[in-house]
Design a protein around this motif. Structure first.
Motif, PDB file in Angstrom:
ATOM      1  N   ARG A  97       0.719  -1.054   0.197  1.00 48.25           N
ATOM      2  CA  ARG A  97       0.275   0.002   0.044  1.00 48.25           C
ATOM      3  C   ARG A  97       0.919   1.384  -0.017  1.00 48.25           C
ATOM      4  O   ARG A  97       0.321   2.346   0.366  1.00 48.25           O
ATOM      5  N   ARG A  99       3.005   2.335   2.023  1.00 50.27           N
ATOM      6  CA  ARG A  99       3.138   3.122   3.148  1.00 50.27           C
ATOM      7  C   ARG A  99       4.372   2.251   4.035  1.00 50.27           C
ATOM      8  O   ARG A  99       4.727   1.258   4.134  1.00 50.27           O
ATOM      9  N   PRO A 103       6.044   5.924   9.900  1.00 47.11           N
ATOM     10  CA  PRO A 103       6.584   7.149   9.148  1.00 47.11           C
ATOM     11  C   PRO A 103       7.531   8.097   9.750  1.00 47.11           C
ATOM     12  O   PRO A 103       7.839   9.021   9.103  1.00 47.11           O
TER      13      PRO A 103
END
Length: 676
Positions: A97, A99, A103
C-alpha cells in the motif's frame, strides 16, 4: 459421565481445562510448551489430566487453540512458496500500500515479503473489472511458471489474479493446471481463501494461509494421533480468529482462520465471565509470555474487525477486535542505544524462558522483575511447573541496574512500570477509536501475568474497578470450551445501496446464508444454527468501509432500513453522518453458528466478612519496600473483603492488590477490586 476439554497453547505455557459435565467439576492445568516438538505439550497435559481423574473414553468435546501458525509467520519458518499473478502485476507484494511501517522513522525499512520477487511468476490472462474474460489463461505461461517454481524448490503455489473476487474462473482453471502439471505442489487460490476486493490484502491473506499450511497440517496430524493414543474419540475442534470453532479437517485448508485462535478464545472466555457477573463494559487484558492483548466487551460480546496484522502482514478475514503490544511475562528488558530502559517486544518464551526459570535464560524479563519486587515467588508458579530462583533474576538484572546506577529492586520496579506504559499506549488508542473513557470500564485481567499487573495498569489508565476471574491463568482454554461452532462467508458486490439494487442484494444475503449453513452442516452434521448478517458500507467516494450488523428483519423492511442503520453507525463511529449522500455496498457477510454447550457457573451466597491473611510479606511498590498481606485464593470465600497492599496466590497465577485498593470475592468466585 461426560467430559469436555479446552486447550490453549501460548508462548510459555499450554493451558488445559477439563470439565466433568455431570459433576460440574472443573480441573485446570498448565504445562510448559515444547516449541521444538509441537504437540508434545498437549500429550503431557492429557497424561496429567488422566492422573487427576479424567476418563478419556468419556470425552465428548475437545477444543484446541494454538500459536503454531502465528509463530511460524513471526519466525518466518513457513513453506517455500511461489506466487502466480496476472502478467504485469508481479510487484504486488513489494508495492503493497506504499506505506512505511513507521512514517516517523528515517531508518524504517519495509518487511521482506513472505514470497520474494524472484518466486513471483506471471501468467498470461486478464479479466475486466466486471468479471468478463479479456484474455483466457495461457497454458504455456502456466507451464513455465510451474517449471520455475519447481526449479526454485517450492513446496506450494498461490494463485491470485486481478479481479478474481468478481469471477474466480481463471484462478480455478490455472489451479487445475498446476495440480495436473505438478501434483506434488499444494495449491491455494486467492478467491478460495477470501474472495474480497483489494488485490494486495486478498493476496497477502492467501500467502499467509499457504505459508503456514504444511506446519499446521503436520501439527494437527500429530495432535489427532495423540488423541487417538489417549483413547479420546471426540473430534478435534479448533478455535478460530473470529471467536468460534471449526473442525480440524476444515482447519487444514482454512489455516488463516485459526491464526489468532488463542487470543480470540480468551476474549470469548472473558465474555462468559462478564455476562454472568452482570458487568456491562469490560476491557480485557490477556498477558501471556510474549504479549499483552486488550479488547472491549459490551454485555459480554466482543467487537469484530478485519485488517489485523499478523507479524508484519495484514490479515483480511474477520477477527475478534484485539489490540496487542509486545509486553508479556517473558518480554526482555534492555537499555537502548541512548541508555533508556525498554521492555519487549523480544521475548524469552518458554525456551530458554525468564532467567529465574533456570532453563537457560540469562536476560531479565518482566517475570524476573516481578520476582525481585516480591510479587511472584509467594506460591506455586504454573501449577508447580516452575520454582523461580531470585538469585538468577538478580544476576540477569544486574547489568541494567549498574548502568542506571540503582539497586536491583529499583531497576525491577522500573521494568514493570515501562512494561505497563507500553500497554497503555495501545489501550489509549483503542479507547479513543471506541469513543470511551477509562472510568466507564471494568478491567478484566487474565493469562499467566495479567492479574499480576492488572491493577497497576488500571491505576495508571484511570480505571477504578478490576475483576479477576476464578481461573484467570487458564481463561483462554475455558473460552475454547465456550466457543460456538462457526462458519463465516462473504462476497464483494460493489453495488449502490438503493431500491433498484435491493432485490439482488437480498439474493446475495440468502446465498451467503445457505453457503454458511451448508459449511456448518458439513463440519458437524445437522442441528439448529443461528445466522448473523452484516454489510460493509461506505459513502460513495470513501476509501474504506464500515461493517454494519444487519438484523434479519431488515431484509423485509427494505433499503431504507439498512440506510438508517449505516447513517447511525457512521455517526457513532466518526461523530457525523450525511443522510443525503449516496451509499455504496462493498461486501455482504453471513456467519452461521451453532452455540456451544453452556458452561456451569455455580454461585455461592456472599456473606460479608473480613478475609484474614495467611501471613505477611514484603513488596517493592512505589519506590519502597512495604509490608503486605498474603492470601491464598482457595481460602477466600464469597463476601470476604481485604485491603491492599496484598498478594493473592493461586496455582495458575498471582494477583497483586496495590495500596489504595480493596478486594472482595463475589458469589461467582471472582475477585473484584476497587480503587478508593
Amino acid at each position: 459421565m461426560a467430559w469436555r476439554i479446552g486447550v490453549d497453547i501460548g508462548g510459555t505455557f499450554a493451558d488445559l481445562v477439563a470439565l466433568d459435565t455431570e459433576a460440574g467439576r472443573m480441573t485446570t492445568l498448565k504445562v510448559l510448551t515444547t516449541p521444538r516438538e509441537p504437540g508434545q505439550d498437549v500429550a503431557a497435559g492429557l497424561r496429567r489430566l488422566v492422573e487427576a481423574g479424567l476418563v478419556p473414553e468419556a470425552v465428548e468435546r475437545f477444543v484446541h487453540g494454538t500459536t503454531v501458525g502465528v509463530n511460524t509467520i513471526i519466525q518466518r519458518r513457513g513453506a517455500r512458496l511461489a506466487l502466480l499473478t496476472t502478467a504485469g502485476f508481479t510487484d504486488m507484494l513489494e508495492l503493497a500500500r506504499l506505506r512505511m511501517p513507521d512514517p516517523y522513522s528515517l531508518f524504517c525499512e519495509r518487511p521482506e515479503p513472505l514470497v520474494p520477487r524472484e518466486r513471483v511468476f506471471p501468467v498470461t490472462e486478464r479479466m475486466d473489472a466486471e468479471g468478463s474474460t479479456l484474455t483466457p489463461p495461457d497454458r504455456a505461461s502456466v507451464a513455465a511458471a510451474v517449471a520455475a517454481a519447481r526449479a526454485a524448490g517450492c513446496a506450494g503455489v498461490v494463485v491470485s489474479f486481478l479481479h478474481a473476487w468478481r469471477n474466480p474462473a481463471h484462478e480455478e482453471a490455472v489451479a487445475a493446471m498446476v495440480a495436473e502439471l505438478a501434483p506434488e505442489l499444494f495449491v491455494f487460490r486467492g478467491s478460495e481463501v477470501w474472495p474480497a476486493i483489494r488485490e494486495y490484502e486478498r493476496t497477502t491473506t492467501s500467502v499467509l494461509n499457504a505459508y503456514v499450511h504444511p506446519r499446521i497440517d503436520a501439527y494437527l496430524e500429530r495432535v489427532e494421533a495423540q488423541l487417538a493414543a489417549a483413547a479420546i474419540a471426540a473430534p478435534l475442534l479448533l478455535t478460530t480468529s473470529a471467536g468460534g470453532t471449526m473442525t480440524a479437517q476444515r482447519g487444514r485448508r482454512d489455516c488463516v482462520g485459526m491464526l489468532l485462535s488463542g487470543t480470540a478464545s480468551g476474549v470469548v472466555g472473558a465474555g462468559v465471565v462478564a455476562k454472568a457477573a452482570g458487568t456491562h463494559a469490560v476491557l480485557t487484558l490477556d498477558i501471556g509470555g510474549t504479549s499483552a492483548d486488550v479488547a472491549l466487551l459490551t454485555d459480554g460480546q466482543p467487537a469484530f474487525g478485519s485488517g489485523h496484522a499478523i507479524g508484519e502482514f495484514p490479515l483480511a478475514i474477520p477477527t475478534v477486535a484485539v489490540v496487542s503490544s509486545g509486553q508479556g511475562g517473558g518480554s526482555i528488558a534492555r537499555l537502548d542505544a541512548q541508555g533508556v530502559l525498554q521492555v519487549g517486544p523480544e521475548s524469552a518464551g518458554s525456551t530458554p524462558g525468564p532467567a529465574c526459570f533456570g532453563r537457560g535464560g540469562t536476560q531479565c524479563t518482566v517475570t524476573d522483575a516481578a520476582l525481585l519486587c516480591g510479587i511472584l515467588g509467594q506460591g506455586e508458579l504454573g501449577f508447580g511447573a516452575i520454582a523461580p530462583d531470585p538469585a538468577r533474576a538478580e544476576a540477569a538484572i544486574a547489568p541494567i541496574a549498574a548502568a542506571l546506577g540503582v539497586e536491583a529492586a529499583s531497576a525491577a520496579e522500573g521494568v514493570l512500570r515501562v512494561a505497563i506504559s507500553g500497554m497503555l499506549i495501545e489501550i489509549d488508542k483503542l479507547l479513543a477509536r471506541a469513543g470511551m473513557h477509562a472510568s466507564e470500564l471494568t478491567l478484566m485481567p487474565f493469562g499467566g501475568a495479567g492479574p499480576m499487573l492488572g491493577a497497576l495498569l488500571a491505576e495508571t489508565a484511570g480505571i477504578r474497578r478490576v475483576l479477576v476471574p476464578p481461573v484467570p491463568g487458564t481463561l483462554c482454554a475455558l473460552g475454547a470450551l465456550a466457543a460456538d461452532l462457526r462458519r463465516d462467508t462473504m462476497r464483494t458486490v460493489l453495488q449502490p445501496l438503493e431500491a433498484g439494487s435491493w432485490p439482488a442484494l437480498r439474493q446475495v444475503f440468502h446465498e451467503l446464508t445457505e453457503e454458511a449453513n451448508a459449511a456448518l452442516a458439513e463440519m458437524s452434521g445437522g442441528g439448529a444454527a443461528e445466522t448473523a448478517l452484516g454489510a460493509d458500507l461506505r459513502y460513495r467516494g470513501q476509501s474504506y468501509e464500515l461493517t454494519v450488523p444487519v438484523p434479519a428483519a431488515v431484509l423485509d423492511q427494505g433499503v431504507e432500513a439498512l440506510l438508517a442503520l449505516f447513517h447511525a453507525a457512521h455517526a457513532e463511529s466518526f461523530g457525523h453522518s450525511d443522510p443525503e449522500a449516496p451509499v455504496e455496498v462493498v461486501s455482504l457477510r453471513a456467519a452461521a453458528r451453532r452455540p456451544a454447550p453452556p458452561l456451569p457457573m455455580p454461585r455461592q451466597a456472599a456473606v460479608p466478612h473480613a478475609a484474614a491473611p495467611e501471613s505477611r510479606i514484603e513488596l517493592r511498590l512505589d519506590g519502597a519496600w512495604k509490608t503486605a498481606a498474603l492470601h491464598r485464593r482457595a481460602a477466600l470465600r464469597p463476601g470476604g473483603r481485604f485491603a491492599g497492599p496484598a498478594i493473592v496466590t493461586q496455582a495458575d497465577c498471582t494477583v497483586l492488590v496495590p495500596a489504595g485498593w480493596t478486594a472482595v470475592t463475589d458469589e461467582l468466585g471472582n475477585l473484584v477490586m476497587e480503587h478508593a
